[in-house]
Design an enzyme around this catalytic site. Sequence first.
Site, PDB file in Angstrom:
ATOM      1  N   CYS A 190       0.814  -1.220   0.000  1.00 15.81           N
ATOM      2  CA  CYS A 190       0.000   0.000   0.000  1.00 15.81           C
ATOM      3  C   CYS A 190       0.850   1.273   0.000  1.00 15.81           C
ATOM      4  CB  CYS A 190      -0.924   0.016   1.215  1.00 15.81           C
ATOM      5  SG  CYS A 190      -1.876  -1.482   1.381  1.00 15.81           S
ATOM      6  N   HIS A 194      -3.704   6.920   3.286  1.00 19.43           N
ATOM      7  CA  HIS A 194      -4.057   5.599   2.760  1.00 19.43           C
ATOM      8  C   HIS A 194      -5.419   5.207   3.325  1.00 19.43           C
ATOM      9  CE1 HIS A 194      -4.051   1.465   1.713  1.00 19.43           C
ATOM     10  NE2 HIS A 194      -3.610   0.992   2.861  1.00 19.43           N
ATOM     11  N   ASN A 216     -10.026  -0.800   0.834  1.00 13.50           N
ATOM     12  CA  ASN A 216      -8.569  -0.714   0.728  1.00 13.50           C
ATOM     13  C   ASN A 216      -8.145  -1.255  -0.641  1.00 13.50           C
ATOM     14  OD1 ASN A 216      -5.810  -0.987   0.892  1.00 13.50           O
ATOM     15  ND2 ASN A 216      -5.804  -1.944   2.917  1.00 13.50           N
TER      16      ASN A 216
HETATM   17  N1  ACO Z   1     -17.747  -9.468  10.420  1.00 12.75           N
HETATM   18  C1  ACO Z   1     -18.088  -9.752  11.668  1.00 12.75           C
HETATM   19  N2  ACO Z   1     -17.193 -10.053  12.631  1.00 12.75           N
HETATM   20  C2  ACO Z   1     -15.892 -10.045  12.285  1.00 12.75           C
HETATM   21  C3  ACO Z   1     -15.469  -9.750  10.976  1.00 12.75           C
HETATM   22  C4  ACO Z   1     -16.458  -9.455  10.024  1.00 12.75           C
HETATM   23  N3  ACO Z   1     -16.169  -9.164   8.754  1.00 12.75           N
HETATM   24  N4  ACO Z   1     -14.132  -9.824  10.930  1.00 12.75           N
HETATM   25  C5  ACO Z   1     -13.704 -10.133  12.164  1.00 12.75           C
HETATM   26  N5  ACO Z   1     -14.764 -10.284  12.981  1.00 12.75           N
HETATM   27  C6  ACO Z   1     -14.774 -10.638  14.410  1.00 12.75           C
HETATM   28  C7  ACO Z   1     -13.524 -11.369  14.804  1.00 12.75           C
HETATM   29  O1  ACO Z   1     -13.653 -12.739  14.518  1.00 12.75           O
HETATM   30  C8  ACO Z   1     -13.462 -11.083  16.286  1.00 12.75           C
HETATM   31  O2  ACO Z   1     -14.307 -11.984  16.936  1.00 12.75           O
HETATM   32  P1  ACO Z   1     -13.856 -12.668  18.327  1.00 12.75           P
HETATM   33  O3  ACO Z   1     -13.615 -11.532  19.276  1.00 12.75           O
HETATM   34  O4  ACO Z   1     -15.009 -13.530  18.643  1.00 12.75           O
HETATM   35  O5  ACO Z   1     -12.597 -13.404  17.959  1.00 12.75           O
HETATM   36  C9  ACO Z   1     -14.064  -9.687  16.409  1.00 12.75           C
HETATM   37  O6  ACO Z   1     -14.777  -9.447  15.179  1.00 12.75           O
HETATM   38  C10 ACO Z   1     -13.059  -8.587  16.633  1.00 12.75           C
HETATM   39  O7  ACO Z   1     -11.947  -8.775  15.791  1.00 12.75           O
HETATM   40  P2  ACO Z   1     -10.729  -7.789  15.798  1.00 12.75           P
HETATM   41  O8  ACO Z   1      -9.684  -8.327  14.878  1.00 12.75           O
HETATM   42  O9  ACO Z   1     -10.317  -7.459  17.189  1.00 12.75           O
HETATM   43  O10 ACO Z   1     -11.393  -6.489  15.177  1.00 12.75           O
HETATM   44  P3  ACO Z   1     -10.741  -5.075  15.002  1.00 12.75           P
HETATM   45  O11 ACO Z   1     -11.571  -4.086  15.703  1.00 12.75           O
HETATM   46  O12 ACO Z   1      -9.265  -5.097  15.280  1.00 12.75           O
HETATM   47  O13 ACO Z   1     -10.924  -4.832  13.453  1.00 12.75           O
HETATM   48  C11 ACO Z   1      -9.715  -4.967  11.393  1.00 12.75           C
HETATM   49  C12 ACO Z   1     -10.356  -5.725  12.524  1.00 12.75           C
HETATM   50  C13 ACO Z   1     -10.784  -4.145  10.708  1.00 12.75           C
HETATM   51  C14 ACO Z   1      -9.113  -5.952  10.411  1.00 12.75           C
HETATM   52  C15 ACO Z   1      -8.635  -4.017  11.945  1.00 12.75           C
HETATM   53  O14 ACO Z   1      -7.786  -4.718  12.798  1.00 12.75           O
HETATM   54  C16 ACO Z   1      -7.816  -3.349  10.865  1.00 12.75           C
HETATM   55  O15 ACO Z   1      -8.319  -2.552  10.099  1.00 12.75           O
HETATM   56  N6  ACO Z   1      -6.506  -3.645  10.834  1.00 12.75           N
HETATM   57  C17 ACO Z   1      -5.623  -3.017   9.857  1.00 12.75           C
HETATM   58  C18 ACO Z   1      -5.796  -3.650   8.525  1.00 12.75           C
HETATM   59  C19 ACO Z   1      -5.012  -2.896   7.494  1.00 12.75           C
HETATM   60  O16 ACO Z   1      -4.982  -1.686   7.505  1.00 12.75           O
HETATM   61  N7  ACO Z   1      -4.373  -3.565   6.572  1.00 12.75           N
HETATM   62  C20 ACO Z   1      -3.650  -2.825   5.566  1.00 12.75           C
HETATM   63  C21 ACO Z   1      -2.782  -3.589   4.795  1.00 12.75           C
HETATM   64  S1  ACO Z   1      -3.468  -4.295   3.383  1.00 12.75           S
HETATM   65  C22 ACO Z   1      -2.211  -4.494   2.247  1.00 12.75           C
HETATM   66  O17 ACO Z   1      -1.105  -4.064   2.439  1.00 12.75           O
HETATM   67  C23 ACO Z   1      -2.536  -5.248   0.995  1.00 12.75           C
END
Ligand code: ACO
Length: 328
Positions: free
Chosen positions: A115, A255, A285
Amino acid sequence: MKFRSIGIVGYGKYVPEKVLTNADLEKMVETNDEWIVSRTGIRERHIAAPEQATSDLAYEAAVRALKTAGLAAEDVELIIVATVTPDTTFPSTACILQEKLGAKKAAAFDLSAACSGFVYSMATANGFLQTGMYNNALIIGADTLSRITDYTDRNTCVLFGDGAGAVVLGEVPEGRGFLSFDLGAEGAGGPLLKLEGGGSRLPASEETVKGGKHFIYMNGREVFKFAVRVMGTATEEVLRKAGKSKEDIDLFVPHQANIRIIHSAMQRLELPEEKCVINVDKYANTSAASIPLALVEAAEEGRMKEGDTVLLVGFGGGLTWGASVLVW
Ligand code: ACO
């Protein structure tokens, strides 16, 4: 030696026609619109048609950028495509694009910084242009993440979309264009965000396909922490190098990965909403395409006027980050 001032002299973007909404995803995995919107800010994303590869998206954005720059394809001297989803391992997507455009004079290569790739590519081209090695460059951030996304994994499939954004770089009057860049990498964090299969370490095999090794793996929570940290530090560093302060920012182009990451950066910079470009709700993204899609959309909407100070900042796989301050 006095370097030339280099800036953006043309821009264009492209997203594929097909839209995949949160409601569509509700039918594919156990998720819901409320979760996706509140945790990420994403409402929909665009997905490439089966016959479209990354070079096709890049081509559409490139043609538009060349048009606004008033530059003929045969006069382009350098093409860099930032991507982690090349059409093929080789030839590079930049070479495929060079042929499609008829940019026969141009040197062409791909740059891999996930990214952060678009900012890395502009910094690379800026070096070539400042010294006079080339007079113009076509820079494209293009990715087709849908091809490496596991649509049975709710942790990742809601996050990504496809698209391309392009700029033409050229000489601009002194005091305009790029003032500074800040690029960085933390290879130790590489395992947090990766696609393992198909490279020389783990060539494609029946096992890699069965094991899902050709899809994005991401430790979302750890990437989130890294993102919040480096969006802050890279922004401060790139402002310092430019001799600017946060009060000088007219437009902030981050980003577009997650609205919460963008909000944390805005808070740190004490920026009001009207100074920030946000389109993660529409495109999700799009990896290397994310920053140019946001920048080009802002330009098309007339959100930048001549002389405005614009700050671009992104992070991604590698792990990497890249930031730039430019005067529009
Ligand atoms: N729908 C419903 N529930 C979900 C989903 C979904 N799509 N995805 C995850 N959950 C659940 C998980 O299973 C978890 O459940 P649990 O507590 O029972 O295990 C719960 O939601 C919370 O999960 P977290 O991972 O703690 O959620 P978080 O608030 O951290 O959000 C997210 C997750 C959106 C992925 C966040 O961590 C994030 O945005 N991280 C950065 C990602 C990023 O920017 N990547 C960029 C690089 S991409 C590239 O370079 C190609």
